[in-house]
Enzyme design. Structure first.
Site, PDB file in Angstrom:
ATOM      1  N   GLY A  12     -14.555-116.304 -86.154  1.00 19.67           N
ATOM      2  CA  GLY A  12     -13.849-116.266 -87.441  1.00 19.67           C
ATOM      3  C   GLY A  12     -14.573-115.482 -88.519  1.00 19.67           C
ATOM      4  O   GLY A  12     -14.356-115.712 -89.712  1.00 19.67           O
ATOM      5  N   ASP A  27      -7.204-116.395 -80.188  1.00 23.34           N
ATOM      6  CA  ASP A  27      -8.276-115.995 -79.257  1.00 23.34           C
ATOM      7  C   ASP A  27      -8.096-116.799 -77.975  1.00 23.34           C
ATOM      8  O   ASP A  27      -7.692-117.964 -78.018  1.00 23.34           O
ATOM      9  CB  ASP A  27      -9.656-116.283 -79.859  1.00 23.34           C
ATOM     10  CG  ASP A  27     -10.758-115.481 -79.184  1.00 23.34           C
ATOM     11  OD1 ASP A  27     -11.356-114.616 -79.851  1.00 23.34           O
ATOM     12  OD2 ASP A  27     -11.013-115.717 -77.979  1.00 23.34           O
ATOM     13  N   SER A  68     -10.347-107.636 -83.727  1.00 18.48           N
ATOM     14  CA  SER A  68     -11.676-107.390 -83.142  1.00 18.48           C
ATOM     15  C   SER A  68     -11.536-107.383 -81.628  1.00 18.48           C
ATOM     16  O   SER A  68     -12.007-108.297 -80.957  1.00 18.48           O
ATOM     17  CB  SER A  68     -12.666-108.494 -83.521  1.00 18.48           C
ATOM     18  OG  SER A  68     -12.837-108.612 -84.889  1.00 18.48           O
ATOM     19  N   CYS A  71     -15.075-104.932 -76.703  1.00 21.78           N
ATOM     20  CA  CYS A  71     -15.718-103.615 -76.791  1.00 21.78           C
ATOM     21  C   CYS A  71     -16.138-103.076 -75.425  1.00 21.78           C
ATOM     22  O   CYS A  71     -16.454-101.896 -75.289  1.00 21.78           O
ATOM     23  CB  CYS A  71     -16.938-103.706 -77.704  1.00 21.78           C
ATOM     24  SG  CYS A  71     -18.137-104.906 -77.121  1.00 21.78           S
TER      25      CYS A  71
HETATM   26  C1  LIG Z   1     -15.564-108.779 -79.884  1.00 20.65           C
HETATM   27  S1  LIG Z   1     -15.062-110.430 -79.796  1.00 20.65           S
HETATM   28  C2  LIG Z   1     -14.510-110.722 -81.448  1.00 20.65           C
HETATM   29  C3  LIG Z   1     -15.294-111.750 -82.180  1.00 20.65           C
HETATM   30  C4  LIG Z   1     -14.860-112.104 -83.585  1.00 20.65           C
HETATM   31  N1  LIG Z   1     -14.641-110.986 -84.436  1.00 20.65           N
HETATM   32  C5  LIG Z   1     -15.843-113.050 -84.240  1.00 20.65           C
HETATM   33  O1  LIG Z   1     -15.876-113.170 -85.455  1.00 20.65           O
HETATM   34  O2  LIG Z   1     -16.608-113.727 -83.561  1.00 20.65           O
HETATM   35  C6  LIG Z   1     -13.581-110.312 -78.888  1.00 20.65           C
HETATM   36  C7  LIG Z   1     -12.810-111.612 -78.804  1.00 20.65           C
HETATM   37  O3  LIG Z   1     -11.535-111.325 -78.210  1.00 20.65           O
HETATM   38  C8  LIG Z   1     -11.192-112.395 -77.359  1.00 20.65           C
HETATM   39  N2  LIG Z   1     -10.223-111.819 -76.400  1.00 20.65           N
HETATM   40  C9  LIG Z   1     -10.464-110.858 -75.482  1.00 20.65           C
HETATM   41  N3  LIG Z   1      -9.341-110.543 -74.828  1.00 20.65           N
HETATM   42  C10 LIG Z   1      -8.355-111.322 -75.348  1.00 20.65           C
HETATM   43  C11 LIG Z   1      -6.968-111.458 -75.079  1.00 20.65           C
HETATM   44  N4  LIG Z   1      -6.377-110.737 -74.131  1.00 20.65           N
HETATM   45  N5  LIG Z   1      -6.248-112.360 -75.793  1.00 20.65           N
HETATM   46  C12 LIG Z   1      -6.859-113.121 -76.750  1.00 20.65           C
HETATM   47  N6  LIG Z   1      -8.175-113.028 -77.043  1.00 20.65           N
HETATM   48  C13 LIG Z   1      -8.919-112.142 -76.355  1.00 20.65           C
HETATM   49  C14 LIG Z   1     -12.496-112.866 -76.759  1.00 20.65           C
HETATM   50  O4  LIG Z   1     -12.403-114.211 -76.351  1.00 20.65           O
HETATM   51  C15 LIG Z   1     -13.458-112.674 -77.936  1.00 20.65           C
HETATM   52  O5  LIG Z   1     -13.600-113.846 -78.690  1.00 20.65           O
END
Ligand SMILES: C[S@@+](CC[C@H](N)C(=O)[O-])C[C@H]1O[C@@H](n2cnc3c(N)ncnc32)[C@H](O)[C@@H]1O
Length: 300
Positions: A12, A27, A68, A71
């Site tokens: 978050g 998420d 987000s 990556c």
């Molecule tokens: C780079 S992290 C982002 C973290 C976030 N900005 C934070 O403040 O911690 C990517 C996030 O995308 C989620 N994610 C990846 N693929 C997803 C999908 N297909 N649907 C929903 N969430 C996804 C992962 O669980 C992860 O928490």
């Protein structure tokens, strides 16, 4: 500006950086969602964003969206498969939905490897065709006084300005003096963080080691592999008691999370590192939003 829709919400950080109400967070990680709910007082929706339907997103009154996405499709460690990587699917799936639902602001963060990617090309094309003005840049919190390098790509797209697109991928200069690393450290680091001397010797010169007493120390980006991969996943610290890893709480402090932010008590350290390593540098998000004119000036 109205409420925020926080997509790929993780811990978050985007909502914390942006301030104001969050319409919903989404998420698919149970660990991230448990931590998010503990700190934000509402639970994210555990949807798969690669399959979300337009009507599900249209149900929120949210003129601002933050994304987000993962990556790994754009990192060497993740094999740089770009749009062929299944983890890129969710972002690509969202593009036509953004174009049809047209939130006032769409903002996003990713690694620098996203810049030359085909995915970014598709993102830009979709947003430009939908009438958005784009503001893109690379930004590192170390230029904002934070003793941590975490260079990232940021995009802020606005539907209401009609301004020309701006992309700046030059390396920015430091704008404020770096705050000392010592101020971000746990007063009583846990003994499990310390490494045996033989392990440290085995690293030779390949590990990034910073000294607690060095007033100019700057740590390297902590990735989600910190604690799992011994090298290139984040710095180690030498203090009076030995060489150790940074705690997940120290990583959060360096990312600019508020002091009261906490992980669920029973959550293993490895999961905490993974979540923190996936998160955002809050001062950098604030800075890019302020620069793009969609939020107040960054807090110092
Ligand atoms: C780079 S992290 C982002 C973290 C976030 N900005 C934070 O403040 O911690 C990517 C996030 O995308 C989620 N994610 C990846 N693929 C997803 C999908 N297909 N649907 C929903 N969430 C996804 C992962 O669980 C992860 O928490």
């Amino acid at each position: 500006m109205g409420p925020l829709l926080e997509l790929f919400s993780g811990l978050g950080a985007a909502g914390l950086a942006w301030g104001g109400p969050v319409a919903a967070a989404v998420d698919q990680s149970a660990a991230a969602n448990e931590t998010y709910a503990l700190n934000h007082g509402h639970a994210p929706l555990a949807w798969n964003l690669a399959a979300v339907r337009e009507a599900q997103l249209a149900a929120f009154v949210a003129p601002r969206w933050w994304l987000s996405p993962p990556c790994q499709p754009y990192t060497v460690r993740g094999a740089s498969r770009d749009r062929e990587d299944p983890r890129a699917r969710a972002l690509l799936h969202l593009l036509p939905l953004v174009a049809r639902l047209r939130p006032e602001v769409v903002a996003m963060e990713n690694v620098p490897g996203f810049v030359p990617s085909q995915s970014r090309g598709e993102l830009r094309a979709a947003l430009i065709a939908a009438g958005y003005s784009l503001h893109e840049r690379l930004l590192c919190p170390s230029t904002l006084g934070v003793p941590m390098r975490r260079q990232r790509y940021y995009l802020v797209a606005r539907s209401d300005t009609g301004e020309p697109h701006r992309s700046d991928f030059s390396t920015p200069l430091a704008r404020s003096p770096t705050r000392a690393l010592a101020g971000h450290l746990d007063p009583h680091p846990a003994s499990v963080l310390f490494l045996p001397e033989a392990t440290v010797r085995g690293f030779g010169y390949s590990a990034d080691l910073v000294d607690e007493a060095d007033p100019d120390a700057i740590v390297n980006c902590f990735t989600s592999a910190y604690g799992r991969s011994p090298l290139r996943a984040g710095s180690y610290l030498r203090d009076r008691a030995g060489v150790r890893r940074f705690s997940p709480e120290e990583v959060l402090r360096l990312l600019g999370f508020p002091e009261g932010y906490r992980f669920p008590e029973a959550m293993p350290t490895a999961t905490r590192w993974e979540l923190a390593g996936n998160s955002l540098a809050i001062p950098a998000v604030r800075a890019i939003l302020a620069e793009a004119g969609v939020a107040g000036p960054p807090e110092t």
